[in-house]
Design a protein around this motif. Structure first.
Motif, short mmCIF file in Angstrom:
data_model
loop_
_atom_site.label_atom_id
_atom_site.label_comp_id
_atom_site.label_asym_id
_atom_site.label_seq_id
_atom_site.Cartn_x
_atom_site.Cartn_y
_atom_site.Cartn_z
N ASP A 3 40.32 -9.46 -29.81
CA ASP A 3 39.95 -10.54 -30.73
C ASP A 3 38.43 -10.70 -30.77
O ASP A 3 37.76 -10.55 -29.75
CB ASP A 3 40.59 -11.86 -30.29
CG ASP A 3 42.10 -11.83 -30.43
OD1 ASP A 3 42.61 -11.11 -31.31
OD2 ASP A 3 42.77 -12.53 -29.65
N GLY A 4 37.93 -11.03 -31.94
CA GLY A 4 36.49 -11.27 -32.09
C GLY A 4 36.02 -12.34 -31.13
O GLY A 4 36.72 -13.33 -30.88
N GLY A 5 34.84 -12.13 -30.55
CA GLY A 5 34.30 -13.10 -29.62
C GLY A 5 34.71 -12.87 -28.18
O GLY A 5 34.15 -13.46 -27.27
N VAL A 6 35.72 -12.03 -27.96
CA VAL A 6 36.15 -11.72 -26.60
C VAL A 6 35.26 -10.60 -26.07
O VAL A 6 35.11 -9.56 -26.70
CB VAL A 6 37.64 -11.28 -26.55
CG1 VAL A 6 38.03 -10.83 -25.15
CG2 VAL A 6 38.54 -12.42 -27.02
N LEU A 7 34.66 -10.83 -24.91
CA LEU A 7 33.79 -9.82 -24.31
C LEU A 7 34.59 -8.96 -23.34
O LEU A 7 35.44 -9.46 -22.61
CB LEU A 7 32.65 -10.51 -23.56
CG LEU A 7 31.75 -11.42 -24.42
CD1 LEU A 7 30.70 -12.10 -23.54
CD2 LEU A 7 31.10 -10.63 -25.54
N VAL A 8 34.31 -7.66 -23.37
CA VAL A 8 35.03 -6.71 -22.53
C VAL A 8 34.05 -6.12 -21.52
O VAL A 8 33.00 -5.62 -21.90
CB VAL A 8 35.68 -5.59 -23.37
CG1 VAL A 8 36.45 -4.62 -22.48
CG2 VAL A 8 36.59 -6.18 -24.44
N LYS A 9 34.41 -6.19 -20.26
CA LYS A 9 33.56 -5.64 -19.20
C LYS A 9 33.64 -4.11 -19.22
O LYS A 9 34.68 -3.54 -19.55
CB LYS A 9 34.00 -6.16 -17.84
CG LYS A 9 33.81 -7.66 -17.71
CD LYS A 9 34.02 -8.12 -16.28
CE LYS A 9 33.81 -9.60 -16.12
NZ LYS A 9 32.65 -10.16 -16.75
N THR A 10 32.54 -3.49 -18.84
CA THR A 10 32.46 -2.02 -18.82
C THR A 10 33.61 -1.42 -18.02
O THR A 10 34.25 -0.46 -18.46
CB THR A 10 31.11 -1.55 -18.25
OG1 THR A 10 30.05 -2.19 -18.96
CG2 THR A 10 30.95 -0.05 -18.35
N GLU A 11 33.88 -1.99 -16.85
CA GLU A 11 34.93 -1.45 -15.99
C GLU A 11 36.29 -1.51 -16.68
O GLU A 11 37.10 -0.59 -16.56
CB GLU A 11 35.02 -2.21 -14.66
CG GLU A 11 33.71 -2.37 -13.91
CD GLU A 11 32.85 -3.53 -14.45
OE1 GLU A 11 33.32 -4.69 -14.51
OE2 GLU A 11 31.70 -3.25 -14.82
N ASP A 12 36.56 -2.62 -17.38
CA ASP A 12 37.85 -2.77 -18.07
C ASP A 12 37.97 -1.79 -19.22
O ASP A 12 39.04 -1.22 -19.46
CB ASP A 12 38.01 -4.21 -18.58
CG ASP A 12 38.10 -5.22 -17.44
OD1 ASP A 12 38.47 -4.82 -16.32
OD2 ASP A 12 37.78 -6.40 -17.68
N LEU A 13 36.87 -1.60 -19.92
CA LEU A 13 36.85 -0.65 -21.03
C LEU A 13 37.07 0.77 -20.51
O LEU A 13 37.86 1.53 -21.07
CB LEU A 13 35.50 -0.76 -21.74
CG LEU A 13 35.33 -0.19 -23.13
CD1 LEU A 13 36.40 -0.67 -24.09
CD2 LEU A 13 33.94 -0.56 -23.66
N ALA A 14 36.39 1.11 -19.43
CA ALA A 14 36.53 2.44 -18.83
C ALA A 14 37.97 2.68 -18.38
O ALA A 14 38.55 3.74 -18.64
CB ALA A 14 35.57 2.59 -17.65
N LYS A 15 38.54 1.68 -17.72
CA LYS A 15 39.91 1.81 -17.21
C LYS A 15 40.91 1.93 -18.36
O LYS A 15 41.82 2.75 -18.32
CB LYS A 15 40.25 0.62 -16.33
CG LYS A 15 41.60 0.75 -15.63
CD LYS A 15 41.92 -0.48 -14.80
CE LYS A 15 41.07 -0.48 -13.55
NZ LYS A 15 41.42 -1.61 -12.64
N ALA A 16 40.73 1.11 -19.40
CA ALA A 16 41.67 1.11 -20.52
C ALA A 16 41.75 2.47 -21.22
O ALA A 16 42.81 2.87 -21.69
CB ALA A 16 41.29 0.04 -21.54
N GLN A 17 40.63 3.19 -21.25
CA GLN A 17 40.59 4.46 -21.96
C GLN A 17 40.43 5.67 -21.04
O GLN A 17 40.30 6.80 -21.52
CB GLN A 17 39.48 4.45 -23.01
CG GLN A 17 39.82 3.63 -24.23
CD GLN A 17 41.06 4.15 -24.94
OE1 GLN A 17 41.23 5.35 -25.13
NE2 GLN A 17 41.95 3.25 -25.31
#
Length: 158
Positions: free
Chosen positions: A21-35
């Motif tokens: 969702d717009g406005g939700v910030l994603v941490k680098t670690e979470d982004l790395a793990k998700a993909q």
């Protein structure tokens, strides 16, 4: 077209950001793990994307990354160009400057057609399209045609 791992990771990371969702910030670690992207590699990629204003970063405990503009306004081509430069080039020479003569003269038009074909897919497909799975009709049609051709050849990848 040969896509670098860095560019492919960048498109995946950007599509992941497009899915929140717009406005939700994603941490680098979470982004790395998700993909499944190596975290340190992703830090470098996000830095390049931030320089081109495709992502914004916010510092602090609740910080993270978000898209720099709406996902519908960022094409796959925008991301690829940011990371790898021009979509299609021949030995980094401009198409108008290729030294083709005689029977090879028409190759310039072949390369132009190739570039136009890539643009029609990559520039007209937004991150929002990919994240939603709702690709532009001509892109979905080309993908279906490709699969049919591969199935006729007995290949399932490539």
């Amino acid at each position: 077209m040969r896509m670098s791992a860095k560019a492919e990771y960048a498109v995946r990371a950007m599509t992941q950001l497009a899915s929140v969702d717009g406005g939700v910030l994603v941490k680098t670690e979470d982004l790395a793990k998700a993909q499944g992207i190596p975290a340190q590699f992703l830090v470098d990629i996000l830095s390049v994307l931030r320089t081109d204003r495709l992502v914004r970063s916010h510092r602090g405990r609740d910080g993270g990354y978000e898209l720099g503009r709406p996902a519908a306004e960022i094409s796959v081509a925008d991301v690829l160009r940011c990371i790898d430069g021009p979509l299609a080039s021949v030995r980094d020479i401009g198409l108008g400057d290729l030294p083709y003569t005689g029977p090879t003269k028409a190759l310039t038009d072949v390369w132009r057609a190739l570039r136009a074909s890539m643009r029609s897919v990559l520039e007209e497909t937004s991150l929002a399209d990919v994240a939603s799975g709702n690709l532009p009709d001509h892109v979905a049609s080309m993908a279906r045609d490709y699969l049919k051709q591969e199935n006729r050849r007995g290949h399932h990848t490539g």
